[in-house]
Enzyme design. Structure first.
Site, mmCIF file in Angstrom:
data_model
loop_
_atom_site.group_PDB
_atom_site.id
_atom_site.type_symbol
_atom_site.label_atom_id
_atom_site.label_comp_id
_atom_site.label_asym_id
_atom_site.label_seq_id
_atom_site.Cartn_x
_atom_site.Cartn_y
_atom_site.Cartn_z
ATOM 1 N N HIS A 101 37.587 24.601 41.223
ATOM 2 C CA HIS A 101 38.880 23.926 41.061
ATOM 3 C C HIS A 101 38.603 22.461 41.398
ATOM 4 O O HIS A 101 37.773 22.174 42.274
ATOM 5 C CB HIS A 101 39.926 24.401 42.074
ATOM 6 C CG HIS A 101 40.274 25.845 42.031
ATOM 7 N ND1 HIS A 101 39.589 26.798 42.742
ATOM 8 C CD2 HIS A 101 41.272 26.500 41.392
ATOM 9 C CE1 HIS A 101 40.147 27.979 42.539
ATOM 10 N NE2 HIS A 101 41.171 27.841 41.724
ATOM 11 N N ASP A 104 38.477 21.811 45.048
ATOM 12 C CA ASP A 104 37.371 22.384 45.842
ATOM 13 C C ASP A 104 36.266 21.356 46.004
ATOM 14 O O ASP A 104 35.630 21.274 47.053
ATOM 15 C CB ASP A 104 36.683 23.565 45.138
ATOM 16 C CG ASP A 104 37.608 24.670 44.733
ATOM 17 O OD1 ASP A 104 38.633 24.852 45.404
ATOM 18 O OD2 ASP A 104 37.296 25.366 43.742
ATOM 19 N N HIS A 271 42.746 41.705 40.824
ATOM 20 C CA HIS A 271 44.053 41.483 40.205
ATOM 21 C C HIS A 271 44.473 42.711 39.398
ATOM 22 O O HIS A 271 45.657 43.067 39.373
ATOM 23 C CB HIS A 271 44.025 40.246 39.303
ATOM 24 C CG HIS A 271 43.711 38.976 40.033
ATOM 25 N ND1 HIS A 271 43.594 37.763 39.409
ATOM 26 C CD2 HIS A 271 43.502 38.728 41.353
ATOM 27 C CE1 HIS A 271 43.322 36.813 40.294
ATOM 28 N NE2 HIS A 271 43.252 37.389 41.481
HETATM 29 C C1 XUL Z 1 43.288 33.633 42.796
HETATM 30 C C2 XUL Z 1 42.180 33.496 41.855
HETATM 31 C C3 XUL Z 1 41.793 32.090 41.544
HETATM 32 C C4 XUL Z 1 41.359 31.866 40.136
HETATM 33 C C5 XUL Z 1 41.078 30.421 39.828
HETATM 34 O O1 XUL Z 1 43.583 34.931 43.135
HETATM 35 O O2 XUL Z 1 41.604 34.450 41.407
HETATM 36 O O3 XUL Z 1 40.820 31.699 42.435
HETATM 37 O O4 XUL Z 1 40.227 32.604 39.827
HETATM 38 O O5 XUL Z 1 42.171 29.619 40.073
HETATM 39 CO CO CO Z 2 39.993 34.619 40.122
#
Ligand code: XUL
Ligand code: CO
Length: 438
Positions: A101, A104, A271
């Site tokens: 990111h 980061d 996720h």
């Molecule tokens: C958050 C996540 C993030 C994305 C990138 O759960 O997975 O780190 O991968 O923004």
């Molecule tokens: Co992620």
């Protein structure tokens, strides 16, 4: 220059009999599986956020992780020094890619102009290190969730200035991703979602998000960025209702807003679990829609209901993942990014090596097992047989989209009853897969 990981050699492949914890037992980058070297098939990536910015803090306790190269400050000098440590780590590991990111890699200053200047300085350093080491950027993204300005979301904020800030930030993040030769750009919704419909205009927020993605794509085209855009599904955390809930919700959004062929998916295991799906389900769902772009490799804890982002070590999991990925001959230009963090109790720098080596070996093993299953055709043959009633006769007519309800009624009235069903043999197939896991 002194080393940040003294005593750690370049991690080599030593084969399954090796007892050396700092060696690969299964990941031999030059080994060819289904016509591709594992290096090119798996395209491993180290994530900057967990690996180089993680501190081990949790809601109950402060930082635990020892990172001797990091003074814990938000200074530019510290950010630059961190790049050296990061590239030493990724180089010794032998991972070909990394991801970040914007926030980061470089700290945020008081104004966007100043923040961008700092970002450019760190990007210059990253570019030098990429040139020196050959390590490449798998994807870049923008952090549109940490700063308090994003409390109501970014592209879906009720505050137009926050939308504008997010747009400016993504514009710059795409530019630096392009500058670094990144081959993908990721959108993870972060705070794009809502907590309560009493205060939310759902339709307006969704159309803002779609417009935002189209504009990001327009900007990418205008600067010649050819990387793939990826949307990363996640059902909850931080908001209760995330707009990118799962692969199906993302694909519905993509299709409904004319983003087909523009945005694919970056699927993450933890996720998928939070959405009540298996990773295999999410991958296959994305794949059949021609939208499986890349993966964030990790695993959750089935006893905990949040995003624990652990390193993947379960061979069933990696086998299932690779059964899907091999169907589309890999992920390129996507890859296998370890969006995973060491536990706060694993506080020594060396734990970063154990974690990544374990994840890479688990994926290499899963790949080889999946390839064997595929070579023997055991699942393919079974599935083909299971649906054979659609290969001829009335089934073929249905499959070809030519059977009307009237015709099907006539067919069934004449026949009187459907042909007998056959067993799904789930337990038999689970046993077959076990035989391949050795
Ligand atoms: C958050 C996540 C993030 C994305 C990138 O759960 O997975 O780190 O991968 O923004
Ligand atoms: Co992620």
């Amino acid at each position: 220059m002194s080393e940040f990981f003294p005593g750690v050699p370049k991690i080599a492949y030593e084969g399954p009999k090796s007892k050396n914890p700092l060696a690969y037992k299964h990941y031999n980058p030059d080994e060819v599986v289904e016509g591709q070297k594992l290096r090119d098939l798996l395209r491993f990536s180290v994530c900057y956020w967990h690996t180089f910015r993680g501190t081990g803090s949790d809601p109950f306790g402060s930082a635990t992780l020892q990172r001797p190269w990091d003074d814990g400050s938000n200074s530019v000098e510290n950010a630059i020094k961190r790049v050296d440590a990061a590239f030493e780590f990724i180089g010794k590991l032998g991972a070909p890619f990394y991801c970040f990111h914007d926030r980061d890699i470089a700290p945020e200053a008081d104004s966007l102009r100043e923040t961008n200047k700092i970002l450019d300085a760190v990007v210059k350093k990253l570019k030098e290190k990429q040139g020196e080491t050959g390590i490449e950027l798998l994807w870049g993204t923008a952090n549109l969730f940490s700063h308090p300005r994003f409390m109501h979301g970014a592209a879906t904020s009720c505050n137009a200035d926050v939308y504008a800030f997010a747009a400016a930030q993504v514009k710059k993040a795409i530019e630096v991703t392009h500058e670094l030769g990144g081959v993908n750009y990721v959108f993870w919704g972060g705070r794009e979602g809502y907590m309560n419909l009493y205060n939310t205009d759902l339709n307006r927020e969704l159309s803002h998000l779609a417009h935002f993605m189209h504009q990001a794509h327009e900007h990418a085209k205008s600067i010649g960025f050819k990387g793939q855009f990826l949307f990363e599904p996640k059902p909850k955390e931080p908001t209760k209702h995330q707009y990118d809930f799962d692969a199906a919700a993302c694909l519905n959004f993509i299709g409904r807003h004319g983003l087909d062929g523009i945005v694919k998916l970056n699927i993450e295991t933890n996720h998928a679990t939070l959405a009540g799906h298996t990773m295999m389900h999410e991958l296959e769902y994305a794949r059949i829609h021609n939208a499986l772009g890349s993966i964030d490799a990790n695993t959750g804890d089935l006893l905990l209901g949040w995003d624990t982002d652990q390193f993947p070590t379960d061979i069933y999991l990696t086998t299932q993942i690779m059964l899907v990925i091999l169907k589309q001959k890999g992920l390129a230009p996507g890859g296998v990014n370890f969006d995973a963090k060491v536990r706060r109790e694993s506080f020594e720098p060396i734990d970063l090596f154990h974690a990544h080596i374990g994840g890479m070996d688990a994926f290499a093993r899963g790949t080889k097992i999946a390839a064997k299953i595929r070579a023997d055709g055991v699942l393919d043959k079974f599935v083909q047989q299971r649906y054979r009633s659609f290969d001829s006769g009335i089934g073929k007519k249905i499959d070809d989209g030519k059977a009307t309800f009237a015709e099907l009624e006539k067919y069934m009235l004449e026949k009187g009853e459907a042909a007998a069903n056959e067993s799904g043999r789930q337990e038999y197939l689970e046993n077959v897969i076990n035989d391949y896991l050795e």
